[in-house]
Design an enzyme around this catalytic site. Structure first.
Site, PDB file in Angstrom:
ATOM      1  N   ASN A   1       0.833  -1.208   0.000  1.00  0.00           N
ATOM      2  CA  ASN A   1       0.000   0.000   0.000  1.00  0.00           C
ATOM      3  C   ASN A   1       0.863   1.252   0.000  1.00  0.00           C
ATOM      4  O   ASN A   1       1.905   1.305   0.649  1.00  0.00           O
ATOM      5  CB  ASN A   1      -0.918   0.011   1.224  1.00  0.00           C
ATOM      6  CG  ASN A   1      -1.881  -1.162   1.209  1.00  0.00           C
ATOM      7  OD1 ASN A   1      -2.036  -1.806   0.173  1.00  0.00           O
ATOM      8  ND2 ASN A   1      -2.507  -1.444   2.333  1.00  0.00           N
TER       9      ASN A   1
ATOM     10  N   ASP B   1      -0.516   4.088   1.023  1.00  0.00           N
ATOM     11  CA  ASP B   1      -1.030   4.971   2.082  1.00  0.00           C
ATOM     12  C   ASP B   1      -0.126   4.900   3.313  1.00  0.00           C
ATOM     13  O   ASP B   1       0.786   4.077   3.382  1.00  0.00           O
ATOM     14  CB  ASP B   1      -2.496   4.620   2.419  1.00  0.00           C
ATOM     15  CG  ASP B   1      -2.652   3.259   3.102  1.00  0.00           C
ATOM     16  OD1 ASP B   1      -1.933   2.978   4.082  1.00  0.00           O
ATOM     17  OD2 ASP B   1      -3.516   2.458   2.656  1.00  0.00           O
TER      18      ASP B   1
ATOM     19  N   HIS C   1       5.631  -0.595  -2.866  1.00  0.00           N
ATOM     20  CA  HIS C   1       5.170   0.149  -4.046  1.00  0.00           C
ATOM     21  C   HIS C   1       5.194   1.661  -3.841  1.00  0.00           C
ATOM     22  O   HIS C   1       4.541   2.396  -4.578  1.00  0.00           O
ATOM     23  CB  HIS C   1       3.771  -0.338  -4.455  1.00  0.00           C
ATOM     24  CG  HIS C   1       3.778  -1.744  -4.969  1.00  0.00           C
ATOM     25  ND1 HIS C   1       2.651  -2.520  -5.097  1.00  0.00           N
ATOM     26  CD2 HIS C   1       4.807  -2.524  -5.399  1.00  0.00           C
ATOM     27  CE1 HIS C   1       2.982  -3.721  -5.579  1.00  0.00           C
ATOM     28  NE2 HIS C   1       4.278  -3.744  -5.753  1.00  0.00           N
TER      29      HIS C   1
ATOM     30  N   GLY D   1      -5.207  -8.900   3.121  1.00  0.00           N
ATOM     31  CA  GLY D   1      -5.698  -7.855   2.223  1.00  0.00           C
ATOM     32  C   GLY D   1      -5.018  -7.792   0.875  1.00  0.00           C
ATOM     33  O   GLY D   1      -5.051  -6.755   0.223  1.00  0.00           O
TER      34      GLY D   1
END
Ligand code: OAD
Length: 228
Positions: free
Chosen positions: A87, A89, A104, A170
């Site tokens: 993620n 975020d 990433h 997830g």
């Protein structure tokens, strides 16, 4: 202390209101990744790429860490813990996780488009066309696009190989090389996979599956590991 690695993907932030990519209604249903998440897209239509990531950043700023992020951060009280996330975020950090590796990249950062080692925090929530790095070139989101190298892979592989417990949550495990880290687990590693969907792993090591969303699944895992 035992070594724990938590490998996360978009689903861990779903309960914070951030879209996943490949679920029904996910981001890759609304956008073609070739148009927004490749070097070719950046060359062809940089303003659209900036807009796409500016929108992602806005979502992240508005989102709050959820129960799963909190419990993942709590693992640090019991284990030597690394969070390896796909993620972009910053919800793991905002929940208190210290060792977070963003395979990433990070949406809250930008980098020079000619020297990837020149990295900045994104001020004011947006990268605009015309925002330049100190070398005079356009800055771009500090993310890894399809086809680009994943510079943190060697460190991720090392941490997974040292793990006594690997928790995967997830992620559809469809994007390589990131998804391949599971194959680096040693044969004594205990692997848990928390996901409400069907995820195929091809792992030679037994996987303990918890078919739940990340928050509930992490609570069940805490019970299983006898943590409070
Ligand atoms: P995907 O969208 O491929 O997969 C999301 C996974 O989360 C699926 O397995 C869902 O079943 C699961 N999921 C959905 N809701 C959940 C919840 N509440 N709790 C737990 N799991 C839930 O996302 P990723 O595997 O993260 O890369 O995608 C990997 C990469 O593909 C991303 O990092 C991004 C994307 O294209 C780049 O942009 C380079």
């Amino acid at each position: 202390m035992k070594n724990v690695v938590v490998f996360t993907g978009a689903g861990v932030s779903a309960e914070s209101g951030i879209s996943t990519f490949r679920d029904h209604g996910g981001l890759w249903e609304k956008y073609k990744f070739e148009d927004v998440a490749t070097t070719e897209a950046w060359i062809r239509q940089p303003k659209i790429v900036l807009e796409f990531y500016n929108a992602r950043r806005k979502e992240v700023i508005q989102a709050k860490p959820n129960r799963a992020h909190e419990l993942i951060s709590k693992l640090q009280s019991y284990f030597n813990t690394w969070v390896i996330t796909q993620n972009i975020d910053n919800l793991h950090e905002r929940a208190g996780s210290k060792n977070v590796m963003h395979l990433h990249g990070e949406i809250m950062k930008s980098k020079s488009s000619i020297n990837p080692n020149i990295i900045y925090d994104v001020k004011n929530g947006e990268i605009k066309w015309g925002d330049l790095c100190e070398l005079g070139s356009q800055i771009r989101p500090h993310v890894v696009w399809f086809g680009e190298e994943v510079p943190l892979m060697p460190l991720a592989l090392q941490k997974v190989s040292e793990a006594d417990i690997l928790i995967i949550t997830g992620t559809s495990l469809q994007v390589y090389p990131a998804a391949g880290i599971i194959f680096n687990a040693n044969k004594n590693c205990e692997i848990f996979l928390i996901d409400p969907g069907e995820v195929s792993t091809h792992s030679p090591i037994k996987i303990n599956r918890i078919k739940e969303k990340a928050g509930k699944g992490m609570e069940m895992l805490f019970e299983k590991l006898k943590l409070d």
